[in-house]
Write an enzyme that holds these catalytic residues in place. Structure first.
Site, mmCIF file in Angstrom:
data_model
loop_
_atom_site.group_PDB
_atom_site.id
_atom_site.type_symbol
_atom_site.label_atom_id
_atom_site.label_comp_id
_atom_site.label_asym_id
_atom_site.label_seq_id
_atom_site.Cartn_x
_atom_site.Cartn_y
_atom_site.Cartn_z
ATOM 1 N N GLY A 514 11.599 5.977 -3.047
ATOM 2 C CA GLY A 514 11.507 5.450 -4.480
ATOM 3 C C GLY A 514 10.839 4.096 -4.837
ATOM 4 N NE ARG A 615 2.787 -6.582 -1.817
ATOM 5 C CZ ARG A 615 1.827 -7.687 -1.813
ATOM 6 N NH1 ARG A 615 2.090 -8.859 -1.416
ATOM 7 N NH2 ARG A 615 0.572 -7.329 -1.755
ATOM 8 C CB ILE A 616 9.923 -7.581 1.361
ATOM 9 C CG1 ILE A 616 10.080 -7.005 3.053
ATOM 10 C CG2 ILE A 616 11.373 -7.424 0.767
ATOM 11 C CD1 ILE A 616 10.536 -5.549 3.125
ATOM 12 C CG LEU A 617 8.273 -4.181 -3.493
ATOM 13 C CD1 LEU A 617 8.295 -2.735 -3.990
ATOM 14 C CD2 LEU A 617 6.637 -4.366 -4.011
ATOM 15 N N GLY A 691 15.462 1.380 2.128
ATOM 16 C CA GLY A 691 16.744 1.847 1.709
ATOM 17 C C GLY A 691 17.486 2.612 2.928
ATOM 18 C CD GLU A 692 16.650 7.673 3.134
ATOM 19 O OE1 GLU A 692 15.593 8.224 3.821
ATOM 20 O OE2 GLU A 692 17.397 8.263 2.260
#
Ligand SMILES: Cc1cc2nc3c(=O)[nH]c(=O)nc-3n(C[C@H](O)[C@H](O)[C@H](O)COP(=O)(O)OP(=O)(O)OC[C@H]3O[C@@H](n4cnc5c(N)ncnc54)[C@H](O)[C@@H]3O)c2cc1C
Ligand code: SF4
Lengths: 732, 316
Positions: A514, A615-617, A691-692
């Protein structure tokens, strides 16, 4: 917009908003109780009546009779719909057992009736008056028993979910060092806080559902085929979701019964599935039996890697493929990974957070630990020796961005791994046996097309609309960050509207796709809006800079607001070049546990995850995702267990008192570190989901820590004290 | 949930009369157990007599140096009372090991004693259960019984009394005081309060129809060191797999009760007497007549190891 080659320079390469820890823009609505969750949307339509679901009392067979008279006459009752009086609803590609209708029973607590009344209490009381008799059929409820007749399961896009390279059997037989172990994982429940909930209202032949759903477009289409009506006559609205974990990827009985109930009652109907039904009516993660065979040379180089996984489901249901991560994690020229499926008559199994991989790590990463000990190698060193160049399960694929080695090394430093005693049961702290464990983590980083509409008004404010959902993950915020970055406005000038099926079709939320997919779709729409703005100002879209609410091109400088109102739609599509890559996320997971030398109680002391996901948004919400997933993984290692009654064919512990998930006291300390990486194969934002990733590995690190603490290896999850105490040293 | 009528009682005896005189009537105190069971129609009272405002909410000294705890003292207040903490620490520890802060604020002393079993089949009205519907059978026998009883159970029912507080009351030799509809009062020793299931698992205590618990009396403090070890799969907010309440004197003698294993707090003179000989000897006495199932047999070893942990702490 098509992403058909690795990203070069993009408009977000020097970000000022993306990548910064940002508090949820929807936070104030949540903390003030004004975020509209499905069941509490009292204002969307008037005259809402209450529906209450009745579940089947048997697992398999058929209804012989239903007596509905008392319920129909009960105070406040408006309508009763019963399976015996309703044709089975249609099927959809997303569920197997029919969600309602007909006399046949496919699983326990399958919906057989719905009572609609003026109040919730009246509906509930009337529902208890329905008397149903059944003819019970025998069924298969025991995975271990049906396993031998299993078939190779169909894969996501292939008829058989099997990968083999070289000759595994020969290479394994010839390997000087071998490990052959079997692990089992139980059925698990999503156990999200918000149950399934829907308000349904008809206007002529048009149906609106205010619901709680992760995948708006899938579910709109599924509902159309279930209710046998045109999809364009259906609207779904799901702006806030109180947890789903995969359980809300699909249309479930609440939505179907609210729609049918509203038709029967001639007024809007709201339904929240009662908690005791949530475990057998809904989907769950299927149990697995996993056999792992690994052969190495004397130096610990893997020669043969075999991972077979067995699971069961209702006919047509999917398999839980615990071997998925094994295809990507370690080298080994001869390898075999396969997912088998058998028929079981338990409730339907389906996706739950990191399907396959979450439980696959509980087997593979413990096997790696066992083998490292056999080889006399540090478990991190053993993994480093087997870092592959290309994807072992499909050597035609390169890795798009892989920093597993850094994750493990940095994690070892931060965790103080060098203090670990390799001899088990050698650290004691008072009554506690203390141990440390490590596991690698891998979760695929799928990406899929996603669209959005981005509008600019004449005050310079930006609005994003997409049917993307926020399942508590923080989608609102990263989407706002993406738009603010691309259009060059402050974050508070961006409004985000999610979850409405009238908006452009997004990726939805699932499979950890997502965040990456939906922001790429917003990016595409923003590129289009920038083009329109530049055109309006007579500028060159490629050279114009959008910053601080202004647009600058050469010597020309204009206020962005002057270009409004404008509205642009865009969709990001992906080219075939991605097929040459395995796109994944990686982690090094560490855990320290104490095991009570007397009682065998396992208590976590600390956990660390070092993650590589491009990249970690938004580091703040990404961290929340990872720590939540680590908690869930701890649950699967130590306590979560949907217990099957093999006589009656149902999950016995079907409430939150019986199905234990970790509480605060179980999770004293967690740390999450994100490596500073970019993945230019995935999208222009170079960002992957997290997320997973966080549920892939921590449970295995905990299991390995329990072994390190006690010298007892438990291979049947969850690792509860009854499986430990008779093997712990005597204390009497 | 079925419809019911509701009244608030003015005096204990009036409350007893209101329940005693009406079939289907029940007391409601904190409601934390009864309401849950009513929602599932496991309990279907037709009339509720609310007793929580009766003037039985205080803790008073007795002439014998003990304490009289009013039936409606909350679990929170009881566990925090300075005399309880000082002289009856096993009780504070037991209460605080149970439920959650919110529940303990609402739960009462009387209601806590009467909380019903947590057998999962008891909670599922589709399943046979002799306790819920007498004569229907017991789904737990041959099913999932990991949480259930290993001793004092019967072939009609293998459920446990699930609570914590009562295990401490057992080692404190507490006495339950009641009033009956006709105004007569009774003092029931805690050891005789909960019944073994036998052939009538639906009858759980010595109370008769309409009999109201008015208080619990603690004799003078027993001295010694007080322990409550509750063992469970997660660190908090779960019922005990096994719990051990113990008061151990400096000479090694003492009293011990086991929770989570039987229809009542499991204490016996023989087990107490074996304490100086160590955990194994105690368990041999306490569980001599045990009839565990395959999935709960571990409770006996667990009880022994848990007690051994307590005795090791005494020795150190
Ligand atoms: C999620 C959850 C977790 C829990 N965990 C634990 C735990 O770990 N350990 C533990 O010990 N307990 C636990 N409990 C149980 C809790 O302690 C009980 O629900 C509580 O003590 C009951 O007290 P109450 O006043 O609310 O009783 P109510 O629900 O009001 O009443 C319970 C019963 O007692 C009767 N009754 C009440 N007062 C009197 C009286 N004075 N005389 C005669 N009859 C009376 C009622 O008629 C009813 O049948 C838990 C409960 C929940 C909901
Ligand atoms: S053990 Fe007792 S409570 Fe449980 S099902 Fe059997 S009879 Fe009912």
């Amino acid at each position: 917009m098509k992403f058909d080659a690795p990203a070069g320079k993009t408009i977000v390469d020097d970000p000022t908003v993306i990548g910064k820890s940002t508090r949820r823009i929807d936070g104030p609505r949540k903390t003030t109780g004004t975020a509209p969750y499905a069941y509490e949307r009292h204002d969307v339509v008037s005259g809402q009546a209450y529906g209450y679901i009745v579940g089947s009392a048997i697992a398999r067979g058929r209804i012989t009779a239903m007596n509905l008279d008392a319920a129909r006459k009960a105070p406040g009752v408006i309508a009763v719909i019963a399976a015996t009086e309703t044709e089975p609803v249609g099927t959809s590609p997303f569920n197997t057992a029919p969600l309602f209708g007909g006399r046949d029973i496919a699983h326990y607590h399958q919906a057989i009736a719905c009572v609609v009344a003026e109040t919730f209490e009246q509906a509930r009381a009337a529902a208890a008056l329905i008397r149903t008799t059944y003819d019970r059929d025998a069924g298969d409820y025991d995975l271990a028993k049906v396993k031998d007749g299993a078939k190779i399961a169909p894969g996501w896009s292939v008829p058989e979910d099997i990968q083999r390279n070289g000759n595994f059997a020969e290479a394994y037989a010839a390997a000087p060092v071998q490990l052959d172990q079997t692990y089992t994982t139980p059925d698990e429940a999503h156990a999200m806080m918000e149950p399934f909930a829907t308000i349904a209202a008809w206007e002529g032949d048009k149906l609106t559902l205010w619901t709680s759903n992760q995948m708006i477009n899938w579910s709109k289409r599924a509902l159309a085929s279930i209710l046998k009506m045109p999809a364009e006559n259906i609207r779904l609205d799901s702006p806030f979701i109180g947890g789903g974990f995969g359980g809300k990827l699909f249309i479930r009985a609440d939505a179907v019964l609210a729609a049918l109930g509203a038709k029967a009652a001639g007024r809007p109907v709201k339904i929240a599935m009662q908690r005791p039904l949530m475990f057998n009516n809904a989907t769950h993660r299927p149990a697995t039996i996993q056999r792992v065979r690994i052969g190495t040379d004397a130096d610990g180089r893997i020669l043969a890697m075999g991972h077979e996984c067995w699971s069961g489901n209702l006919p047509g249901g999917s398999a839980e493929n615990g071997a998925a991560q094994t295809r990507a994690l370690y080298s080994g020229p001869d390898n075999l990974t396969v997912s088998y499926i058998s028929r079981l008559d338990l409730p339907e199994g389906n996706a739950m957070r990191a399907p396959g991989e979450a439980v696959g790590h509980l087997a593979l990463e413990v096997a790696m630990d066992e083998l490292a000990e056999k080889l006399g190698l540090d478990p991190i060193e053993f993994r480093l020796r087997n870092e592959p160049e290309r994807m072992p399960g499909d050597p035609s694929k390169r890795f798009s961005g892989r920093h597993l080695v850094e994750c493990l090394r940095e994690g070892a430093d931060r965790f103080g791994w060098s203090a670990r005693q390799s001899r088990p049961a050698s650290v004691r702290d008072g009554r506690w046996l203390v141990g440390m464990g490590v596991a690698a983590g891998y979760r695929g980083a799928p990406i899929t097309k996603s669209a959005a509409r981005v509008s600019l008004d004449n005050a310079g404010r930006v609005r994003v609309e997409t049917d993307m959902t926020d399942i508590g993950t923080g989608s609102y915020t990263i989407i706002a960050q993406t738009a603010a970055e691309c259009i060059g406005v402050p974050l508070d000038q961006v409004r985000v509207d999610l979850g409405d099926s009238r908006s452009p079709v997004s990726s939805g939320s699932g499979g950890q796709w997502g965040a990456a997919s939906s922001t790429a779709g917003v990016y595409a729409a923003c590129v289009e809006l920038r083009r329109m703005v530049a055109e309006k100002f007579g500028m060159n879209a490629d050279t114009a800079r959008f910053e601080g609410g202004r647009v600058v091109d050469g010597k020309t400088r204009r206020r962005l607001a002057e270009a409004g109102p404008l509205s642009a739609e865009g969709q990001m599509d992906y080219g075939d070049f991605q097929n040459d890559y395995d796109m994944g996320t990686y982690a090094g997971h560490f855990a320290e546990v104490g095991v009570d030398a007397y009682t065998g109680e396992v208590r976590i002391r600390r956990m660390l995850a070092v993650c590589d996901a491009g990249r970690i948004l938004n580091p703040l919400s990404a961290r929340s995702q990872v720590i939540g997933a680590m908690v869930m993984s701890a649950g699967s290692a130590l306590m979560e267990d949907l217990v099957v009654d093999k006589r009656f064919g149902f999950f016995v512990n079907h409430d939150l008192a019986g199905y234990e998930v970790p509480v605060h006291a179980d999770i004293p300390h967690q740390e999450v570190v994100f490596l500073d990486t970019l993945d230019d194969v995935i999208s222009p934002l170079k960002a992957k989901g997290v997320g997973e990733l966080g549920i892939c590995g921590p449970g295995a690190a905990i299991a390995n820590a329990v072994y390190n603490a006690t010298g007892v290896r438990v291979r049947d999850y969850p690792i509860t004290l009854d499986k430990l105490i008779d093997k712990l040293p005597d204390v009497a | 949930m079925r419809s019911f009528t509701y009244e608030r009682a003015a005096t204990p005896q009036q409350a007893a009369r209101a329940v005693g005189g009406k079939p289907g009537a029940k007391f409601i105190a904190g409601g934390t157990n009864l309401l849950d069971l009513m929602k599932l129609e496991i309990e279907t009272p037709t009339h509720l007599v609310d007793v929580q405002d009766l003037p039985l909410g205080s803790i008073e000294e007795t002439g014998e140096g003990g304490l009289r705890i009013g039936a409606f003292v909350s679990n929170t207040a009881l566990s925090a009372h300075p005399r309880i903490r000082r002289d009856y620490a096993v009780l504070t520890r037991a209460i605080q090991a149970g439920a959650s802060g919110q529940l303990r604020n609402k739960a009462t002393t009387g209601g806590n004693l009467l909380q019903r079993t947590r057998c999962p089949y008891f909670y599922d009205t589709n399943m046979p259960c002799n306790k819920r519907s007498p004569g229907s059978g017991c789904a737990a026998i041959g099913g999932f019984s990991r949480q259930l009883g290993v001793v004092g159970v019967s072939d009609k029912c293998i459920a446990t009394y699930p609570g914590d507080m009562a295990n401490a009351l057992a080692v404190l030799d507490a006495v339950v005081e009641t009033v009956q509809p006709d105004g007569a009062t009774r003092s029931i020793p805690i050891g005789a309060f909960h019944r073994l299931w036998g052939d009538t698992p639906e009858r759980e205590t010595a109370l008769e129809k309409g009999e109201l618990i008015t208080g619990v009396v603690l004799p003078a403090p027993p001295g010694g060191r007080h322990f409550y070890s509750k063992v469970r799969d997660r660190a908090s907010y779960a019922f005990a797999l096994v719990s051990v309440a113990a008061v151990i004197q400096p000479d090694g003698s003492g009293r011990v009760a086991f929770g989570g294993v039987a229809p009542r707090p499991w204490r016996s003179k023989q087990a107490d007497d074996a304490l100086p000989l160590g955990a194994k000897a105690v368990i041999q006495q306490a569980f001599a007549d045990a009839s565990p199932r395959d999935d709960n047999r571990f409770k006996i070893a667990l009880a022994e190891r848990t007690l051994a942990g307590i005795l090791a702490e005494v020795g150190s």
